[in-house]
Design an enzyme around this catalytic site. Structure first.
Site, mmCIF file in Angstrom:
data_model
loop_
_atom_site.group_PDB
_atom_site.id
_atom_site.type_symbol
_atom_site.label_atom_id
_atom_site.label_comp_id
_atom_site.label_asym_id
_atom_site.label_seq_id
_atom_site.Cartn_x
_atom_site.Cartn_y
_atom_site.Cartn_z
ATOM 1 N N ASN A 141 0.849 -1.199 0.000
ATOM 2 C CA ASN A 141 0.000 0.000 0.000
ATOM 3 C C ASN A 141 0.881 1.243 0.000
ATOM 4 O OD1 ASN A 141 -2.263 -1.857 0.831
ATOM 5 N ND2 ASN A 141 -0.981 -1.934 2.655
ATOM 6 N N GLU A 174 8.883 -4.583 -1.205
ATOM 7 C CA GLU A 174 7.758 -3.649 -1.052
ATOM 8 C C GLU A 174 8.183 -2.222 -1.392
ATOM 9 O OE1 GLU A 174 5.128 -5.238 -0.902
ATOM 10 O OE2 GLU A 174 5.955 -7.140 -0.185
ATOM 11 N N HIS A 177 8.151 -1.616 -5.053
ATOM 12 C CA HIS A 177 6.791 -1.423 -5.574
ATOM 13 C C HIS A 177 6.361 0.047 -5.579
ATOM 14 C CE1 HIS A 177 5.090 -5.238 -6.609
ATOM 15 N NE2 HIS A 177 5.163 -5.776 -5.407
HETATM 16 ZN ZN LIG Z 1 4.928 -7.771 -4.742
#
Ligand SMILES: [Zn+2]
Length: 455
Positions: A141, A174, A177
């Site tokens: 997120n 993460e 991302h």
């Molecule tokens: Zn991933």
């Protein structure tokens, strides 16, 4: 959950307000703007968050919890980076490693992409949240990353070295991302590899840049390349770019070993084909051209090709070589090839044929073709450091001069940067075996020794 068009390409900004009991705290993707007592409801607060950047719905996150932050004294509007968890975990110092290494990884990735995380959008901050009883491993997120506790909390007395490595490389995944997935998002789940291939690639190589002692470059070979080749050797492996994915079950099916491991392996192959700097230049162009939008594979290919042309990185492969066609050949069909190398030791000519590899039958009769970048080393030129491919194979059978006459071993796929297996005629195998049993063994790169065992 809230009603929305929950598809990655429907990007929007979000203004989020959370009403929570006074004893709790709340978090969302952006910095906290204000926190006021709820009108007419006792012991409740309304937390208002700054407007998010233009983003996909699947990256929205909210947390209401009795958590502590490692940055509890920061002014909310100036918050940059924090680790949050159960008060016990924070009080015992278990968030410190994620706090320290996470900021280094974020800075390294900002530098690598040429786009600083904190400059993408002034309202963003970075919260790393440890969640007890979290079913997924972690979730990217935007600005509010969530992890299983064991994948984020580090206790000097309790956590072993393997788990410390796990924390570092999941953080890397993460964090990567934030650019590959959040800023530039796969247009639909049928090209999920644009998100997860890059995240998996940086999981190893971003970690390797910061935690240099952990050996992630080496681990990539056995943990990613070999596992991807195995998955790709099944009867019907899905292509990375897989049009026709529609139902929720089909979407789930795209979160596969192939999207992650093969995606990462192809990115590494391309990095060595273009050279590190040219590849990075192409990625920077891709990010800057498609930020706050969604992307298709062709957008990535064309960005890389533009950078390659500008640098002349592909000139040696002749005017007919197309990076776009190369990448398509690896992403628009499933499976991977096995190269069969037949050496004429008198002339030094090597006939190299490619065929689709199948784990059940050895080779498949289907006439798939790939555009294969190849490199090789020999007994008289045992250079395993230059990973730039010397030849491109695009036909079924190709003749390559070894550059020497007489008996000597040749090993294809230096450092296994190429995503394919290699087989040899039995006479050449004997020469390789003799080398592996003798003093020449240490001249052969450890990655290639692992490759030979795996192939
Ligand atoms: Zn991933």
């Amino acid at each position: 959950a809230f009603p929305c068009y929950d598809e990655p390409s429907f990007k929007a900004t979000f203004d989020i307000t959370l009403r929570r009991p006074k004893a709790y705290r709340s978090w969302s993707n952006t910095k906290l703007k204000s926190s006021d007592a709820t009108v007419n409801i006792e012991n409740y607060m309304d937390d208002v968050f700054y407007t998010t950047p233009v983003m996909s719905t699947y990256l929205i996150a909210i947390i209401v919890a009795e958590y502590k932050s490692l940055e509890d004294n920061a002014i909310p509007q100036q918050l940059k980076y924090e680790v949050i968890a159960r008060p016990d975990a924070i009080d015992n110092g278990q968030g410190q490693y994620a706090y320290d290494v996470g900021q280094k990884l974020l800075a390294e990735m900002s530098d690598h992409t040429g786009l600083d995380f904190y400059e993408v959008d002034a309202n963003l901050k970075m919260t790393q949240a440890a969640i007890p009883d979290f079913s997924a491993g972690a979730m990217e997120n935007w600005g509010l990353l969530t992890y299983r506790e064991a994948y984020l909390m580090y206790d000097e007395k309790q956590t072993n070295y393997n788990s410390k490595q796990l924390i570092a490389y999941i953080l890397s995944h993460e964090i990567a991302h934030m650019w590959f997935g959040n800023l530039v998002t796969c247009d639909w789940w049928d090209v999920l590899w644009l998100n997860e291939g890059f995240a998996r690639y940086y999981q190893y190589f971003l970690t390797n840049a910061v935690e240099t002692e952990m050996g992630f470059e080496t681990r990539f070979i056995t943990e990613q390349v070999h596992t991807a080749l195995l998955a790709d050797a099944a009867n019907n492996p899905h292509p990375l770019t897989n049009p026709g994915v529609g139902s929720p079950a089909q979407v789930s099916g795209m979160f596969s070993t192939l999207s992650y491991n093969k995606g990462a392996s192809l990115i590494r192959m391309t990095e060595h084909l273009l050279g590190y700097n040219v590849h990075r230049e192409g990625l920077r162009k891709y990010i800057s051209d498609f930020k706050f939008k969604t992307a298709l594979p062709i957008n990535l290919f064309e960005s890389l090709e533009a950078a390659a042309k500008e640098a002349g990185a592909l000139a040696e492969y002749g005017p007919n070589f197309s990076l776009v066609e190369y990448y398509k050949s690896w992403t628009e069909q499933g499976s991977a090839p096995v190269l069969f190398v037949e050496v004429n030791h008198q002339t030094g000519d090597m006939t190299v044929t490619q065929q689709r590899f199948n784990i059940n039958t050895g080779m498949s009769t289907s006439n798939s073709l790939w555009i294969v970048p190849v490199s090789f080393a020999t007994a008289s030129k045992p250079d395993f450091t230059n990973t730039k491919p010397t030849h491109i194979l695009s036909a079924t059978a190709n003749v390559i001069p070894r550059g020497s006459q007489g008996d000597e071993w040749v090993i294809f796929n230096i450092q296994q940067t190429g995503y394919y297996r290699v087989n040899y005629d039995s006479y050449t195998w004997d020469l390789i075996i003799r080398a592996l049993r003798g003093e020449d063994r240490i001249k052969i790169h450890p990655y290639n020794r692992a490759q030979i065992v795996n192939d």
